[in-house]
Design an enzyme around this catalytic site. Sequence first.
Site, PDB file in Angstrom:
ATOM      1  N   ASP A 221       0.857  -1.204   0.000  1.00  0.00           N
ATOM      2  CA  ASP A 221       0.000   0.000   0.000  1.00  0.00           C
ATOM      3  C   ASP A 221       0.894   1.256   0.000  1.00  0.00           C
ATOM      4  O   ASP A 221       1.875   1.286  -0.735  1.00  0.00           O
ATOM      5  CB  ASP A 221      -0.953  -0.055   1.202  1.00  0.00           C
ATOM      6  N   TYR A 371      -3.653  11.166   0.710  1.00  0.00           N
ATOM      7  CA  TYR A 371      -4.076  10.876  -0.660  1.00  0.00           C
ATOM      8  C   TYR A 371      -4.060  12.135  -1.496  1.00  0.00           C
ATOM      9  O   TYR A 371      -3.556  12.164  -2.615  1.00  0.00           O
ATOM     10  CB  TYR A 371      -5.482  10.257  -0.667  1.00  0.00           C
ATOM     11  N   HIS A 428      -4.677  -8.038   0.086  1.00  0.00           N
ATOM     12  CA  HIS A 428      -3.966  -6.769   0.221  1.00  0.00           C
ATOM     13  C   HIS A 428      -3.203  -6.628   1.532  1.00  0.00           C
ATOM     14  O   HIS A 428      -2.087  -6.126   1.563  1.00  0.00           O
ATOM     15  CB  HIS A 428      -4.990  -5.644   0.075  1.00  0.00           C
TER      16      HIS A 428
END
Lengths: 454, 468
Positions: A221, A371, A428
């Site tokens: 990630d 982000y 993930h």
Amino acid sequence: MFSLISPFFLLRIGLTYFLVWRRKAKKSIPLGDGWWGHGQQTLRDDNKIYPFKVETSEDEINDLHRRIDQMRYTEPLEDCGFQYGFNSNYLQKVVSYWRNQFDWKKQVAKLNEYPHFKTNIEGLDVHFVHVRAPHRPGQKVLPLMLVHGWPGSFFEFYKILPLLTDTKDDLAFEVICPSIPGYGFSEAPHKQGFCSLDAARIFLKLMERLGFNKFYLQGGDWGSLITTNMAQMKPQCVSGLHLNMLAVTKRGVGMLLSLIIGPYLPFLVGFTREDVRRLFPYFEKNVYDLLMESGYMHIQGTKPDTAGCGLNDSPVGLAAYILEKFSTWTDRKNRDLEDGDLEKKYSLDDLLTNVMIYWTTRSIIPSMRFYKENFKTNPQNRVDARTGIFVPMGHAAFPNELMHCPLPWARWRFKDIRSYSYMPRGGHFAAFEEPRLLAEDFVKFVRKVEGKKR
Amino acid sequence: ILTAFIIHLQHFQSSLQSVLLALVLGAVVLLVLRRSKAAVLKTEDGWWGAGSPPAGAEDESIRPFRVETSREEIEDLQRRIDQTRPVPSLEDSQFNYGFNSTYLQKVAAYWRNEFNWSKQVDKLNQYPHFKTKIEGIDVHYVHVKPKNLPEGRTAVPLIMVHGWPGSFYEFYGILPLLTEPANADDVAFEVICPSIPGYGFSEAPRKKGFNSVCAARVFLKLMRRLGFGRFYAQGGDWGWQITTNMAQLDPTAVKGLHINFAPVENVGPLVILSILLGRRFPGLFGFTELDVKRLYPRVEKMLVEPLKETGYFHIQATKPDTAGRGLNDSPVGLAAYILEKFSTWTDHEFRNLEDGGLERKFSLEDLLTNVMIYWTTGSITSSMRFYKENFAKGFYPPHARIPVTVPTGVAAFPNELMHTPKLWAKQKNHKLKTYTTMARGGHFAAMEEPGLMAQDIQKFIKVVEGKK
């Protein structure tokens, strides 16, 4: 029309190779500098490392309970599973466990089993866990930094830590697990612009401060991007880079060709049968599915302060938002199940401990801002996207990861891939879900790198 | 994807212009041929209550409804506002990261200490409210009749449909202007303002699949039940989509359609051409100064800006239950989420203001009343589900390909989210009677500029009625 396009087609191929040629010249990216504290930068830089203990109080727990009790239930649509997001019926079960059985004091004690520290870098208090390997004669101990992502935390590594630090054979690791600034116990930046390059530089400074001048890196990630940036900034410090998630950087013609030819003649474009199984049908798996799953990224990448506002007052809202990812990103099929199969691979205790780290530190908004900061400049044009990675790299490709990156594509950017493994199961949150598999692959990678050195 | 492709094409513009111009003639011919086909939108009946529909006929009674509140409700709200855990915004970020934390605390303080919900409830009840069961769910609406109608005049029936994150309350400023017009020769309307199922006081559907066509069908049934055989429709945001679907489902019932939002769903060759050549040859496509200003530069206006503002859309169209979960417990979170839109969608420039320019066009009282409608009914999650239901079948559902054949009027407000030049509006609305470039105003037109909106509705009606 076709005759009009082909000269441009050839021009694009030529241009691509020219750029690739140029890329070989750049071996690292600039370090830069930054300061993220309040107001103006103070003159003195405090380099000390302070021990830190996670704490809680009756007030904190009572406040949490009060807010959980105040939850205003909304009935889910009939037969919707997890397709509309976290199913409200199952959420009530999770919340009931959280209210009545989850023991935060016990979890805090568990968090404190490993020593925590804080140190001020570039104006921010950076938190990290530092786990030393017990002294075993004849054992080589190598330094390693593990970097988490969103919506995870350093806590994701608690199951893999003993497998790396407390081994019985000739190789062990001394592990640093920091929290990205803005996440958990690391202070959030007060200024705009804090992106993965800044996090990478801060973590490099951290390793330097701790006295490590050569170390391994592992991440998924955001951790994957940050550790990659670290390897691009100071390749001389990075012994090896192990990633369980690779973002596919679009490379125009080459990628298009492999997508067109791949399903029929995979070996011609360097695809294995497993690659074909994971990539195709391309549109459904990579475009449609990604669109279905990237709503959070879109809103966090544009309006993080709005997106996180309600989640900072409503623990149930926060849990739904975070745990939805632990369900869907572990296996996309979980979207069709009423309970999202959340407890198949994880315990509620572990999942809620991760949520509590976001809750008690009020870090959901700063975590979302990361982000926006990373998407401000077009990610494909940023200096790190245009530069290769020359340190030894290993990739563990988990079958249920959000996107699959075949070896030929990974080779566009990573010039020294020593190990590429198709993992048998897992999604993930690899370290959290399949710690043993990840640890095994990581050690296998390290042995290859260390073996080549001798 | 198509837009991105078009924007890439601009690199080849100069070399392909002659080819494209030749295509214009071909496209025009094609369009003339296409327009003669007018398909009708089909739909099936639905049932949205819990479990299976009961045997026997549905209860079609119309029950009067009063908005109510209680001390508990207000105290609960105040307690939750007190429990807000604010997170400071980044230095100098204004509204660029979303709702600014400093200003949010001011709004919360006003809400906690000065906002009078009981008084607002009385204001809501100044008009008569009703509920009636359609397709298994209670549909709420406000029904306003003109009080002093001169002899021999009948009121013209009009349905006005709200959008997200609005409500029927957005129309409270324009209602008096439509039902008691100042000018003697203006039309007096009898207005129905329903709440979309899942919003406010309308019950939320329990089953998957309730999209705009279903809402349109429900509202057509409502108008029929109220005895209106023919009526006008007005809408923006989802209201635009629903009233458009109403006109497509039953063109004989909808006398005229007035919209303040008209995004292009079907990008045909003429639209593409106008995007490519419109800057150099605005006259060729009937582009006004506002059109050119709003559409160019292409990449910024058609790709970057929409991307910046559609995060909410993306998450609501995929994971509405997750997105709404926290907002239903945290009133301040809900207010931030909703009021951010009232700031940014009124004027994009407001993103650079510390207070988001929120009180320049709206009063905090009105804004919070709208938020309270979502809060007290707990309808934020069901309101978000509407996004997912409408995009379940992709971006080109059947109704996107069918034109609108009833007389239409478009009020193009300069700060609307997506700008639609007259040429584009004509592609969908084949009987475009009026197209007005409004002097000022943004997305929440009825609430922000009720006078201007009422004027344009009057202008549109007169054109349609005059023709008769």
